[in-house]
Design an enzyme around this catalytic site. Sequence first.
Site, PDB file in Angstrom:
ATOM      1  N   ALA A 194       6.533   0.126   4.757  1.00  0.00           N
ATOM      2  CA  ALA A 194       5.479   0.527   3.821  1.00  0.00           C
ATOM      3  C   ALA A 194       4.921  -0.750   3.207  1.00  0.00           C
ATOM      4  CB  ALA A 194       6.050   1.441   2.746  1.00  0.00           C
ATOM      5  N   LYS A 195       3.934  -0.560   2.385  1.00  0.00           N
ATOM      6  CA  LYS A 195       3.252  -1.707   1.782  1.00  0.00           C
ATOM      7  C   LYS A 195       4.216  -2.695   1.108  1.00  0.00           C
ATOM      8  CE  LYS A 195      -1.355  -1.668   2.182  1.00  0.00           C
ATOM      9  NZ  LYS A 195      -1.354  -1.094   3.514  1.00  0.00           N
ATOM     10  N   ARG A 196       5.309  -2.135   0.496  1.00  0.00           N
ATOM     11  CA  ARG A 196       6.196  -3.031  -0.244  1.00  0.00           C
ATOM     12  C   ARG A 196       6.866  -4.070   0.662  1.00  0.00           C
ATOM     13  NH1 ARG A 196       8.430   1.831  -0.497  1.00  0.00           N
ATOM     14  NH2 ARG A 196      10.049   2.216   1.043  1.00  0.00           N
ATOM     15  N   HIS A 197       6.861  -3.829   1.971  1.00  0.00           N
ATOM     16  CA  HIS A 197       7.458  -4.798   2.890  1.00  0.00           C
ATOM     17  C   HIS A 197       6.446  -5.864   3.324  1.00  0.00           C
ATOM     18  CE1 HIS A 197       9.959  -1.084   3.492  1.00  0.00           C
ATOM     19  NE2 HIS A 197      10.842  -1.971   3.103  1.00  0.00           N
ATOM     20  N   GLY A 198       5.298  -5.854   2.696  1.00  0.00           N
ATOM     21  CA  GLY A 198       4.259  -6.809   3.084  1.00  0.00           C
ATOM     22  C   GLY A 198       3.299  -6.126   4.032  1.00  0.00           C
TER      23      GLY A 198
END
Length: 320
Positions: free
Chosen positions: A250-254
């Site tokens: 997801a976005k939190r992983h870049g």
Amino acid sequence: MKRGRFAPTPSGEMHLGNAKIALLAWLQIRSERGEFILRIEDIDTQRSRPDIAERIPEDLRWLGLDWDFGPGADDGLGPYSQSLRLAYYEDALTRLKETGRLYPCYCSRAELLSMAGAPHGLASEGAPYAGTCRHLDPEQRKAREKHKSPSLRFAIEAEPIRFVDGIAGPQSFPPGSGGDFVVRRADGLFSYQLAVTVDDALMGVTDVLRGGDLLDSTPRQLELYRALGYAAPAFSHAPLLLGEDGRRLAKRHGDLSISSLRAKGMHPESIIGWLAKISGLIDRYEPVAAKELIRNFSMERIAKHPYYLSEQDLEFLASA
Ligand code: GLU
């Protein structure tokens, strides 16, 4: 001849995890000189984004993954976008109704959530349905109909379901796993389970290779194949690519979308080489074109465990 497919939902940018699955599904079919299909799963028009549906083919082409039939390339078994196939789903629904196994369900979201925690839920879809509406009599249905338009559920058989997965090996699901499931939502949308089964059957798909998160959807689809009188394809579920925290990408992983890696200057061969390495197809990382992997591909090589992104991977992916 084998026929396989990649069937993305265009609700978010195609990322490395999707690309891993696309690569493996493509290699399975290309290594057997079969036909490969691109199907856009845009049945949920609220969640689907036309711009992403357009970008997915571009991303795939850039990665060196091609297809024989897809949106705009119909061999008579299309169309290859779910939003254009509603008549087929309607027809299947009519046939399911004739089996007597569909029933209206009036349960609210809150009621369904309160069923959480019961055994044999589906990781992909949550708690099993308790069957509350299965045995309502016509009077009760009429009364509930006044307050809520129902979804339609398919009554599953109380039998264990077994199949051999091409990657995950023999599978056995206890009777009633997941419970009766929705084939048409209360808002009229056909469910993923129904659409995917009808599509794979009518498009002549012989081999489904997809993400491991859908492994526990397979028993439901096998029940639908049986009820609709279709031969089921062979199923293979490939382990997912996960964040270093073990969660889905997801976005939190870049930003690990293909389009942004491309914009940063990364070469498609670097991505394919990295995906091939983490999937167990090559022993050491090296840049490689997708078509160069065809010759040595075998299903047995595919690594059987999810891959967790490491710091080093993130540095590599940021280094383009
Ligand atoms: N559309 C689903 C997804 O993007 C895949 C469905 C399937 O392969 O059966 O996750």
